[in-house]
Design a protein around this motif. Sequence first.
Motif, PDB file in Angstrom:
ATOM      1  N   GLU A  19       0.858  -1.175   0.000  1.00  0.00           N
ATOM      2  CA  GLU A  19       0.000   0.000   0.000  1.00  0.00           C
ATOM      3  C   GLU A  19       0.897   1.228   0.000  1.00  0.00           C
ATOM      4  N   PRO A  20       0.727   2.150  -0.936  1.00  0.00           N
ATOM      5  CA  PRO A  20       1.633   3.298  -1.006  1.00  0.00           C
ATOM      6  C   PRO A  20       1.423   4.265   0.159  1.00  0.00           C
ATOM      7  N   LEU A  21       2.524   4.886   0.597  1.00  0.00           N
ATOM      8  CA  LEU A  21       2.474   5.972   1.567  1.00  0.00           C
ATOM      9  C   LEU A  21       2.586   7.288   0.815  1.00  0.00           C
ATOM     10  N   ARG A  22       1.842   8.286   1.272  1.00  0.00           N
ATOM     11  CA  ARG A  22       1.922   9.598   0.631  1.00  0.00           C
ATOM     12  C   ARG A  22       2.884  10.473   1.428  1.00  0.00           C
ATOM     13  N   ARG A  29       2.219  19.298   7.090  1.00  0.00           N
ATOM     14  CA  ARG A  29       1.760  18.689   8.345  1.00  0.00           C
ATOM     15  C   ARG A  29       1.318  19.748   9.341  1.00  0.00           C
ATOM     16  N   HIS A  30       2.022  20.882   9.376  1.00  0.00           N
ATOM     17  CA  HIS A  30       1.617  21.967  10.272  1.00  0.00           C
ATOM     18  C   HIS A  30       0.226  22.473   9.892  1.00  0.00           C
ATOM     19  N   LYS A  31      -0.024  22.586   8.594  1.00  0.00           N
ATOM     20  CA  LYS A  31      -1.334  23.026   8.128  1.00  0.00           C
ATOM     21  C   LYS A  31      -2.404  22.009   8.517  1.00  0.00           C
ATOM     22  N   ALA A  32      -2.075  20.718   8.408  1.00  0.00           N
ATOM     23  CA  ALA A  32      -3.020  19.673   8.793  1.00  0.00           C
ATOM     24  C   ALA A  32      -3.330  19.731  10.284  1.00  0.00           C
ATOM     25  N   LEU A  40      -4.796  14.779  17.003  1.00  0.00           N
ATOM     26  CA  LEU A  40      -4.288  13.838  16.009  1.00  0.00           C
ATOM     27  C   LEU A  40      -5.348  12.843  15.558  1.00  0.00           C
ATOM     28  N   PHE A  41      -6.395  12.647  16.336  1.00  0.00           N
ATOM     29  CA  PHE A  41      -7.500  11.801  15.884  1.00  0.00           C
ATOM     30  C   PHE A  41      -8.246  12.436  14.718  1.00  0.00           C
ATOM     31  N   LYS A  42      -8.132  13.754  14.566  1.00  0.00           N
ATOM     32  CA  LYS A  42      -8.842  14.458  13.505  1.00  0.00           C
ATOM     33  C   LYS A  42      -7.993  14.664  12.256  1.00  0.00           C
ATOM     34  N   VAL A  43      -6.731  14.255  12.303  1.00  0.00           N
ATOM     35  CA  VAL A  43      -5.864  14.372  11.131  1.00  0.00           C
ATOM     36  C   VAL A  43      -6.221  13.280  10.132  1.00  0.00           C
ATOM     37  N   ASP A  44      -6.374  13.657   8.878  1.00  0.00           N
ATOM     38  CA  ASP A  44      -6.712  12.691   7.848  1.00  0.00           C
ATOM     39  C   ASP A  44      -5.578  11.682   7.672  1.00  0.00           C
ATOM     40  N   ALA A  45      -5.932  10.407   7.568  1.00  0.00           N
ATOM     41  CA  ALA A  45      -4.915   9.356   7.481  1.00  0.00           C
ATOM     42  C   ALA A  45      -4.007   9.533   6.279  1.00  0.00           C
ATOM     43  N   ASP A  46      -4.504  10.142   5.206  1.00  0.00           N
ATOM     44  CA  ASP A  46      -3.656  10.380   4.037  1.00  0.00           C
ATOM     45  C   ASP A  46      -2.517  11.340   4.340  1.00  0.00           C
ATOM     46  N   ASP A  47      -2.650  12.116   5.428  1.00  0.00           N
ATOM     47  CA  ASP A  47      -1.614  13.072   5.801  1.00  0.00           C
ATOM     48  C   ASP A  47      -0.645  12.508   6.840  1.00  0.00           C
ATOM     49  N   VAL A  48      -0.739  11.201   7.129  1.00  0.00           N
ATOM     50  CA  VAL A  48       0.122  10.543   8.106  1.00  0.00           C
ATOM     51  C   VAL A  48       1.100   9.634   7.374  1.00  0.00           C
ATOM     52  N   LEU A  49       2.370   9.702   7.761  1.00  0.00           N
ATOM     53  CA  LEU A  49       3.383   8.864   7.113  1.00  0.00           C
ATOM     54  C   LEU A  49       3.498   7.506   7.809  1.00  0.00           C
ATOM     55  N   ALA A 371       3.162  14.301  21.349  1.00  0.00           N
ATOM     56  CA  ALA A 371       2.533  13.636  20.210  1.00  0.00           C
ATOM     57  C   ALA A 371       2.412  14.581  19.014  1.00  0.00           C
ATOM     58  N   VAL A 372       2.048  15.827  19.266  1.00  0.00           N
ATOM     59  CA  VAL A 372       1.958  16.807  18.193  1.00  0.00           C
ATOM     60  C   VAL A 372       3.324  17.034  17.560  1.00  0.00           C
ATOM     61  N   ALA A 373       4.373  17.110  18.385  1.00  0.00           N
ATOM     62  CA  ALA A 373       5.722  17.340  17.868  1.00  0.00           C
ATOM     63  C   ALA A 373       6.201  16.175  17.010  1.00  0.00           C
ATOM     64  N   LEU A 374       5.892  14.956  17.395  1.00  0.00           N
ATOM     65  CA  LEU A 374       6.290  13.785  16.586  1.00  0.00           C
ATOM     66  C   LEU A 374       5.626  13.831  15.214  1.00  0.00           C
ATOM     67  N   TYR A 375       4.366  14.225  15.184  1.00  0.00           N
ATOM     68  CA  TYR A 375       3.675  14.293  13.898  1.00  0.00           C
ATOM     69  C   TYR A 375       4.217  15.437  13.044  1.00  0.00           C
ATOM     70  N   GLU A 376       4.336  16.611  13.636  1.00  0.00           N
ATOM     71  CA  GLU A 376       4.784  17.751  12.841  1.00  0.00           C
ATOM     72  C   GLU A 376       6.208  17.543  12.332  1.00  0.00           C
ATOM     73  N   THR A 377       7.052  16.930  13.141  1.00  0.00           N
ATOM     74  CA  THR A 377       8.450  16.736  12.758  1.00  0.00           C
ATOM     75  C   THR A 377       8.611  15.701  11.653  1.00  0.00           C
ATOM     76  N   GLY A 378       7.944  14.574  11.785  1.00  0.00           N
ATOM     77  CA  GLY A 378       8.207  13.501  10.823  1.00  0.00           C
ATOM     78  C   GLY A 378       6.999  12.745  10.335  1.00  0.00           C
ATOM     79  N   GLY A 379       5.794  13.222  10.620  1.00  0.00           N
ATOM     80  CA  GLY A 379       4.613  12.534  10.136  1.00  0.00           C
ATOM     81  C   GLY A 379       4.278  11.270  10.887  1.00  0.00           C
ATOM     82  N   VAL A 380       4.814  11.110  12.108  1.00  0.00           N
ATOM     83  CA  VAL A 380       4.539   9.939  12.935  1.00  0.00           C
ATOM     84  C   VAL A 380       3.365  10.270  13.856  1.00  0.00           C
TER      85      VAL A 380
END
Length: 459
Positions: A19-22, A29-32, A40-49, A371-380
């Motif tokens: 399954e491809p990752l986007r 990610r900051h905009k998301a 992070l529950f409201k972030v669209d899965a397509d925007d998660v690495l 948790a927010v920092a992990l997502y914004e930094t690397g999409g985790v």
Amino acid sequence: MTEPTFRTIIEPFRIHSVEPLRMNTRAQRHKALEAARYNLFKVDADDVLIDLLTDSGTGAMSRDQWAALQRGDESYAGSPSFRVFKDAVQRLFPFTHVIPTHQGRAAERIIFSVLGGPGRVVPNNTHFDTTRANVEYTGAEAVDLVISEGRDPSSRHPFKGNMDIDGLERLLEARADDVPVIFVTVTNNSGGGQPVSLANLREIRRVADAYGKPVFIDACRFAENAWFIRTREDGQQDRDVADIVREMASLADGMTMSAKKDPMGNIGGWLALNDDELAERCRDMLILTEGFPTYGGLAGRDLEALAQGLTETVQHDYLTYRIRSTEYVGNSLREIGIPVLTPIGGHAVYIDARAMLPHIDPLEYPGQALAVALYETGGVRACEIGTVMFGRQPDGTEKPAAMDLVRLAIPRRTYTQSHMDYVIEVAQHVCDRAAELRGFRITEQGSALRHFTASFAPL
């Protein structure tokens, strides 16, 4: 000749489809995050690495599970797929009644609607979020009785999920008439995915029998718990995991299950128990809220896939890979100076956000900040398990949770070691600038399970 031992963790499977990752940028990610109000529950899965929000329903089904889907019979009543499912459940959990549900919280809703109510109190080693919410929704009180080591992230106790037996006896001595059931969560998710020992289960059974109380297991991660028993508890090292599971079940009167965890399903759950009268009352509630008793909100193909998953989750090769690969992530984070809850759990690695971000007050949600920092930094995408999830009290007040953790829940058979190496690198980058992180405040929240829908603003 002696079998050689190798350091490299090898997945006991080959990849059959991908399954491809986007890929995206930090600015995207900051905009998301802004659009999701930093939830992070409201972030669209397509925007998660790399999605480590949960291991619930996010694993990869096997070739044989996909084949099982084709055998699914969609009859409304009396489907043969239910018999296949029921037989698979009872091979591991030989309870008299097996009641399928669409997922675990539905099983919780049913059992606590029947057994809960104002004035009742339900002890557990530690209630997880949906369990606590379903207890409290009925007006009952959810009481956590984990051992003291289970509230210490740095403790190396091998069974930090154990229930405090003295505390259980004190509760029953004072309020036995108010306790309809004793619950035990295996493994203890809120406490860092920590296991419960057979010895502790036997002690819970002893106390329950003395007071005439039923024992139920919240068994979402039963196979991982059994593996820890096999590898950590004296006298268990030569036993088959399935046999340990059956002994765990023999010490209980019933169970709830989210089959989206160890049973390898993308959906599903069940309630199983021995008491005929209680089962009848639960089936009445099932028909009202879920469906007919032989499908319980699931398609026949789901029942077939879960039956196959139950055979795969207790395989020793799989569990060796599962536990070792999670340990690899946890130990790697610890080696670079990131405080993690130890021993490493089975389904997830828990970062001690309160220790990593001591400058952020617990009521400013250090777990959410991390948790927010992990997502914004690397999409985790990870999940806060702390004051956001557990800080609000039934009376509406707020106090710090026992621990502020960030859970990196690893989906089953989904990511490779290179994905995990990337997660480790992202975490190190965040750790290097930990002092710059700031807390959050809640701007909107729901009346229950607020972490799913709350909105946040950075301080």
